[in-house]
Scaffold this motif. Sequence first.
Motif, PDB file in Angstrom:
ATOM      1  N   SER B 249     -23.370 -70.439 -22.833  1.00  0.00           N
ATOM      2  CA  SER B 249     -24.325 -70.020 -21.807  1.00  0.00           C
ATOM      3  C   SER B 249     -23.661 -69.133 -20.785  1.00  0.00           C
ATOM      4  O   SER B 249     -24.163 -68.089 -20.431  1.00  0.00           O
ATOM      5  CB  SER B 249     -24.924 -71.238 -21.137  1.00  0.00           C
ATOM      6  OG  SER B 249     -23.881 -72.004 -20.551  1.00  0.00           O
ATOM      7  N   GLU B 286     -34.356 -75.612 -11.635  1.00  0.00           N
ATOM      8  CA  GLU B 286     -33.395 -75.842 -12.710  1.00  0.00           C
ATOM      9  C   GLU B 286     -32.039 -76.150 -12.170  1.00  0.00           C
ATOM     10  O   GLU B 286     -31.809 -76.200 -11.005  1.00  0.00           O
ATOM     11  CB  GLU B 286     -33.308 -74.599 -13.558  1.00  0.00           C
ATOM     12  CG  GLU B 286     -34.466 -74.560 -14.494  1.00  0.00           C
ATOM     13  CD  GLU B 286     -34.346 -73.437 -15.459  1.00  0.00           C
ATOM     14  OE1 GLU B 286     -34.872 -73.608 -16.549  1.00  0.00           O
ATOM     15  OE2 GLU B 286     -33.735 -72.459 -15.099  1.00  0.00           O
ATOM     16  N   GLU B 390     -34.827 -78.513 -16.510  1.00  0.00           N
ATOM     17  CA  GLU B 390     -33.543 -78.090 -17.045  1.00  0.00           C
ATOM     18  C   GLU B 390     -33.354 -76.628 -16.727  1.00  0.00           C
ATOM     19  O   GLU B 390     -34.261 -75.825 -16.885  1.00  0.00           O
ATOM     20  CB  GLU B 390     -33.525 -78.296 -18.560  1.00  0.00           C
ATOM     21  CG  GLU B 390     -33.585 -79.770 -18.944  1.00  0.00           C
ATOM     22  CD  GLU B 390     -33.496 -79.934 -20.448  1.00  0.00           C
ATOM     23  OE1 GLU B 390     -33.329 -81.065 -20.879  1.00  0.00           O
ATOM     24  OE2 GLU B 390     -33.588 -78.929 -21.176  1.00  0.00           O
ATOM     25  N   GLU B 392     -32.173 -73.075 -17.315  1.00  0.00           N
ATOM     26  CA  GLU B 392     -32.156 -72.276 -18.527  1.00  0.00           C
ATOM     27  C   GLU B 392     -31.659 -70.919 -18.125  1.00  0.00           C
ATOM     28  O   GLU B 392     -32.171 -70.324 -17.179  1.00  0.00           O
ATOM     29  CB  GLU B 392     -33.610 -72.172 -19.022  1.00  0.00           C
ATOM     30  CG  GLU B 392     -33.777 -71.845 -20.462  1.00  0.00           C
ATOM     31  CD  GLU B 392     -35.254 -71.857 -20.810  1.00  0.00           C
ATOM     32  OE1 GLU B 392     -35.740 -72.904 -21.249  1.00  0.00           O
ATOM     33  OE2 GLU B 392     -35.910 -70.830 -20.588  1.00  0.00           O
ATOM     34  N   TYR B 394     -31.503 -67.198 -18.315  1.00  0.00           N
ATOM     35  CA  TYR B 394     -32.574 -66.292 -18.704  1.00  0.00           C
ATOM     36  C   TYR B 394     -32.288 -64.902 -18.175  1.00  0.00           C
ATOM     37  O   TYR B 394     -31.775 -64.738 -17.089  1.00  0.00           O
ATOM     38  CB  TYR B 394     -33.888 -66.803 -18.113  1.00  0.00           C
ATOM     39  CG  TYR B 394     -35.001 -65.813 -18.171  1.00  0.00           C
ATOM     40  CD1 TYR B 394     -35.320 -65.045 -17.051  1.00  0.00           C
ATOM     41  CD2 TYR B 394     -35.725 -65.607 -19.337  1.00  0.00           C
ATOM     42  CE1 TYR B 394     -36.341 -64.135 -17.097  1.00  0.00           C
ATOM     43  CE2 TYR B 394     -36.741 -64.691 -19.391  1.00  0.00           C
ATOM     44  CZ  TYR B 394     -37.053 -63.964 -18.267  1.00  0.00           C
ATOM     45  OH  TYR B 394     -38.068 -63.053 -18.303  1.00  0.00           O
ATOM     46  N   VAL B 401     -31.743 -70.404 -24.094  1.00  0.00           N
ATOM     47  CA  VAL B 401     -31.998 -71.737 -23.536  1.00  0.00           C
ATOM     48  C   VAL B 401     -30.702 -72.502 -23.559  1.00  0.00           C
ATOM     49  O   VAL B 401     -30.074 -72.678 -24.586  1.00  0.00           O
ATOM     50  CB  VAL B 401     -33.051 -72.468 -24.361  1.00  0.00           C
ATOM     51  CG1 VAL B 401     -33.280 -73.851 -23.818  1.00  0.00           C
ATOM     52  CG2 VAL B 401     -34.339 -71.667 -24.351  1.00  0.00           C
ATOM     53  N   THR B 402     -30.310 -72.873 -22.436  1.00  0.00           N
ATOM     54  CA  THR B 402     -29.007 -73.539 -22.375  1.00  0.00           C
ATOM     55  C   THR B 402     -29.177 -75.004 -22.049  1.00  0.00           C
ATOM     56  O   THR B 402     -28.304 -75.629 -21.496  1.00  0.00           O
ATOM     57  CB  THR B 402     -28.148 -72.908 -21.289  1.00  0.00           C
ATOM     58  OG1 THR B 402     -28.855 -73.031 -20.051  1.00  0.00           O
ATOM     59  CG2 THR B 402     -27.961 -71.437 -21.611  1.00  0.00           C
ATOM     60  N   SER B 403     -30.293 -75.469 -22.369  1.00  0.00           N
ATOM     61  CA  SER B 403     -30.508 -76.858 -21.978  1.00  0.00           C
ATOM     62  C   SER B 403     -29.623 -77.791 -22.776  1.00  0.00           C
ATOM     63  O   SER B 403     -29.131 -78.777 -22.278  1.00  0.00           O
ATOM     64  CB  SER B 403     -31.973 -77.210 -22.152  1.00  0.00           C
ATOM     65  OG  SER B 403     -32.357 -76.921 -23.481  1.00  0.00           O
TER      66      SER B 403
END
Lengths: 211, 444
Positions: B249, B286, B390, B392, B394, B401-403
């Motif tokens: 991420s 987030e 979460e 994310e 972007y 999506v780095t959840s």
Amino acid sequence: MTTLTRQDLNFGQVVADILCEFLEVAIHLILYVREVYPSGIFQKKKKYNVPVQMSCHPELNQYIQDTLHCVKPLIEKNEAEKVVIVIMDKERHPVERFVFEISQPPLLSISSETLLSHVEQLLRAVILKISVCDAVLDNNPPGCTFTVLVHTREAATRNMEKIQVIKDFPWMVADEQEVHMQGSRLIPLKTMTSDLVKMQLYVEERAQKTS
Amino acid sequence: MDELYLDNIDEYIHDQNQIVTYKWLSLSLGVHVNLAKQMLYHYLDRCRKDGSKTPLHATYLVSGKCVQNGSLCHKVSVVREDKLEDMKTRMDPTISIHVYSIQKAEIKDSSTLYSTDYDAVRDNLKHCNKYSAIHCAAAVPMSPTELELIQEIQQTSSPEKVSKSGLTGHASVAKANVKKSQGIMGMFANKNTAKNQGSNIEVKLEKKDDAPSVETLESKPAGMASAVNNFFGKPTKKQDKCIKKEAESSAQSSTVESKHPKDAELPSKSDDVKEKALKDSKAKREKKDVRSKSKRPELTDSEDEKTESSNKKKRRRIKKPRSDSSDDDEDSPAKPTTVTTGSPESQVKEESLPTLEVFPEGKKRKRRRVLKSKTSVDEEGCIVTEKVYESESYSENDEVVTSQPKRSVLPVPGKKEEGRKSAKRQASNKSSKQVSIMGFFQKK
């Protein structure tokens, strides 16, 4: 685009306001250009985005304003056919008559964006024509005076006699000699056609001014 | 010269009783003003020679040096013909004389000359200088893009105040970005440059910080931004390591961030800024980034003192749709009984702090919060479905999506979520399993 009829009082008022403002400027300018009064009493003022000469003399101004105040109701009801500025010599014989023929269309379609600016442009052109009218007119004799005549219907005349719009400012039926001139020639100055009002300005000039 | 123009002028003057000025003539016939002046002169000359029917009057424009009120000045005046000689004698070097207008009537005052030109100029307003002899090569109208840029700069420079952040962690990247911004800013006035550079730095640095997801309020005053920046400086460095932990991420986001300025060159920095602000506002909630626990307490301690109140305010604002942040604040000191729950809460709180700080910048576009529901078993063995924000990462080009990595970082109880909300939920779940106010918004 709105279509208004003559019965719409707002429309009549609008036209009357515009015309009376214009007539005030025109009268002042005629007095200046035709040298009815010395040019010293005139001052440059701005109207329709151009400089115009207006008198500073309070009584003269009041007289012109009262006159037009009485004419306004006639214009509102479209009863004024002509408004005439008569310049008379010392013997009260007219030497020049500036005739403003006014007619208003029965139906009016207003597109408000351009209408008033267009009317302003046309009025500017009329003002400009008055400024240069002395090219086509002979000089007036000294000591001239002026008066304002309104050509209207008889019913309106009776109303004006009955109801004094302004106190101590009576209107009278004009004398024949003030109305008609002998041996006059007609010089058209300007015709203006717009959605609001149609106006024609011409000058009747006596052939021999100096008797 | 073509003789037709003489007939034209003749018609204007005699038939239409028009005042013919050189400017009016040039606009009417579509000729250069100097040519119009010559035409008028020729016509006047010929009429005078012919001894024509009606007398013509002319006005002249005279310009030259003369002494007025004891000082030498350059005078330009329009005079009637009869006053011409008088004016010429008064001017020592007479620089120019030309015919201004010809008309039949004698001009009494200048207002008629003005009125004559007024409508002609008004009708040709956009190109009334087409035939003019006055030119300035440097006076070029701006292109629409330049106009837009300048307008945007003016709009954004007023809300944004330059606050030089204390961050040095990403100096190298920041420099690259600053250079880019300078390239853009080279187009604009110098006074804007400094401001924009400063704001650029802020923006880029914020982007880099995955950990402190920018959770500032949209309309953060710049003053707070500067305070927050300083406050933010510490976590940034510490959180670099954390960022690297989330290799994908962060790498992606940083690359995207570095690319982003490139992409955003011409479409104006202010556009970038605005976009970031938007994204920041989206990413408010987030911030899945969980920093190492060891660093949290430090953060908390140092930062709490400074900006506790402002953070609280920020938190409250951010948490509008959620449960009150004030609840979390109260919860965290209170600390639920179990140690495990205590640590996540503190984590959450610490997380919230950096997230709050970053937001004042309001320019991060990388992070956004996405509402996701997570089902987990809490300590009491109850299955809890929680709505979790979460973070994310972007960006325009890259929606990553780095959840997931964040989940992995989170400790066992699936309740690891940032935000007070989660902490509050835990507390509330333990106590009464009361549906929180956010239950209304749960996605199922």
